[in-house]
Each structure stands twice: as C-alpha cells, then as structure tokens.
Design a protein around this motif. Sequence first.
Motif, mmCIF file in Angstrom:
data_model
loop_
_atom_site.group_PDB
_atom_site.id
_atom_site.type_symbol
_atom_site.label_atom_id
_atom_site.label_comp_id
_atom_site.label_asym_id
_atom_site.label_seq_id
_atom_site.Cartn_x
_atom_site.Cartn_y
_atom_site.Cartn_z
ATOM 1 N N VAL A 225 4.178 9.544 1.955
ATOM 2 C CA VAL A 225 3.491 8.513 2.744
ATOM 3 C C VAL A 225 4.186 8.303 4.084
ATOM 4 N N MET A 226 3.404 8.356 5.156
ATOM 5 C CA MET A 226 3.878 7.977 6.483
ATOM 6 C C MET A 226 3.413 6.564 6.773
ATOM 7 N N CYS A 227 4.358 5.674 7.044
ATOM 8 C CA CYS A 227 3.999 4.312 7.440
ATOM 9 C C CYS A 227 4.029 4.197 8.964
ATOM 10 N N HIS A 228 3.837 3.002 9.474
ATOM 11 C CA HIS A 228 3.751 2.794 10.930
ATOM 12 C C HIS A 228 4.517 1.521 11.272
ATOM 13 N N LEU A 229 5.544 1.669 12.111
ATOM 14 C CA LEU A 229 6.346 0.526 12.533
ATOM 15 C C LEU A 229 6.527 0.534 14.048
ATOM 16 N N ILE B 204 0.842 -1.207 0.000
ATOM 17 C CA ILE B 204 0.000 0.000 0.000
ATOM 18 C C ILE B 204 0.869 1.245 0.000
ATOM 19 N N VAL B 205 1.957 1.212 0.750
ATOM 20 C CA VAL B 205 2.898 2.334 0.737
ATOM 21 C C VAL B 205 3.396 2.573 -0.678
ATOM 22 N N ALA C 20 9.834 0.641 -0.383
ATOM 23 C CA ALA C 20 8.476 0.808 -0.903
ATOM 24 C C ALA C 20 8.165 2.265 -1.233
ATOM 25 N N GLY C 21 9.011 3.175 -0.748
ATOM 26 C CA GLY C 21 8.830 4.584 -1.080
ATOM 27 C C GLY C 21 8.264 5.440 0.028
#
Length: 271
Positions: free
Chosen positions: A120-124, A109-110, A160-161
């Motif tokens: 894009v902000m992801c979450h880890l 999705i990212v 993934a960007g």
Amino acid sequence: MKRIYDWDAMFSLRNYTASDLRALKGIRKLVQTTANTTEEAAAAKDGGIDLIMGNAHNTSAVRQGAPELFFTAALGLPDFATERDVLTAAFAAMKDGDDSIYTARGPHIVELLAREDIPVMCHLGLVPRKSTWRGGLRAVGKTANESIALWNAFRTMEDAGAFSVEAEVICDRVMAEISTRTSLITSSLGSGLGADIIYLFQNDICGEQPESPRHARAFGDLNSLYEQIKHQRRVALSAFRKSVEEEQFPGPSECATISDAEFESFITRLE
C-alpha cells in the motif's frame, strides 16, 4: 527482470518487486511518473522510467504499454466510499496485474489493505483533495511543530502497514530527515532530492500545459504541439467549408463512377 505470479496466478516479469524496492531504500534513487494510457506507459518504459502510477481503471491500457514496469494503481478518493468498496476495487486491480495500491485515505484504510498483504502506498504532506485542512495548496513542514506532526503521521502509516508513501510538497530538509528515519519507501513529489524516489506527473514532465506547478519542471513542450494541432484543425475545417461552397469538394477523385451505358440504362428505367 524478476519472475513473478500476479494475483490472477499469471506468470509475469517485473523490473522491480516490492522486496526489491525495500532493499534499494537509501541505496539507489529511482524515478517515477504517471501513466494512464497505453502510449503514456510505453513512453515511460522507452524513456527508462523505473516506476509508474495511474488510475486503477486504466490498468489494462497501462499494462499493454508497459507490461513489466512496477505499477501502482490509484483508488480515486471519492470513488470507493466504504471499506468493502475499497477492498473489492483493490483486489480487482491486483487481479488485473497491478503491483501496489495507492490510497489517499487514512490509516484505517491502509491497515485494511495491508492485512491482505497488498503493498500500500499512502499519501502524506500536501494532499490536494484535502487541502482545505491546510488552508489551501501550500508546502508542509515549514515549522518545527508541523514537521513533528508530519513525522508522527509517517509513524502512524508505518504502524498501519503502509509500504510506501507519496510525499507531496514537503520542505526538502524535512523530507530528507524523515526519509532516513522511516521504513516507508518515500516518493518525492515536490519534496526535494532527499527521498528514495523522485516522482513527477507525466503531463508536467512533457510540458502539456502552458504553465507547470512550482514544484515541477517541463522537460518537453507538448503544449506547443497541441496549440499547432488546434490551429491546424481549424484551418482544415475552414478549408473544407470553403471547398464545398465553391463546389470543389467532392471532386472526381473522391467520387465513385458508373459507366455511360449503365447510367443511360438507369435513366431509361427511371423514366
């Protein structure tokens, strides 16, 4: 202030751009909080907060309160199931004036969003909605093996960007080491001082509930005010009921009047 055009081709001003945040990585630490209403956004602006984050559904309200703050719009995890849903929601949010999109979804999705030049902000780390895979709500990175797996997850999101990452409840020394090695702009929620951004929910900052999570600190005490409001609401309702029972409300000052002559005419016509 930076001059920009948003995705709706509207001229706007911003305190930071995505390019600015990248340039500031490792140089200046910023602060971030949540905002989902006009008042919360305005309070964040007046309080000198650098960055805000909230639900994409609330973009219009947030922009009214803080039109110039860099705003990350969150796409709720269960709200947009398919890739088409995600992309449609992201484009709508950017059109409404958001500056980046947050997703707790995976790297596919990212990558989908990043291909469209969306920051894009992801979450880890700890992702609460996925905590069943962690055995519950707990810190991440307490062993070398888990820390290496976390580092690999950061690299995957880079590939993934992703532009930035909400890094939640990661052991502080692990977070500090990863932050210096990743190109992602790291936003620490309970992950220590070693990130690029220190992030805390506004309700935790303002003390809106009786207790805060371990990683948070209350800098205000709105909960006491809410308790006072609850008490005063009940006092007022009880007093209203009693006043009606004693025929003290409504009184003369709360009632409209008619002249004696008009009232007598009314009675005559009734009879």
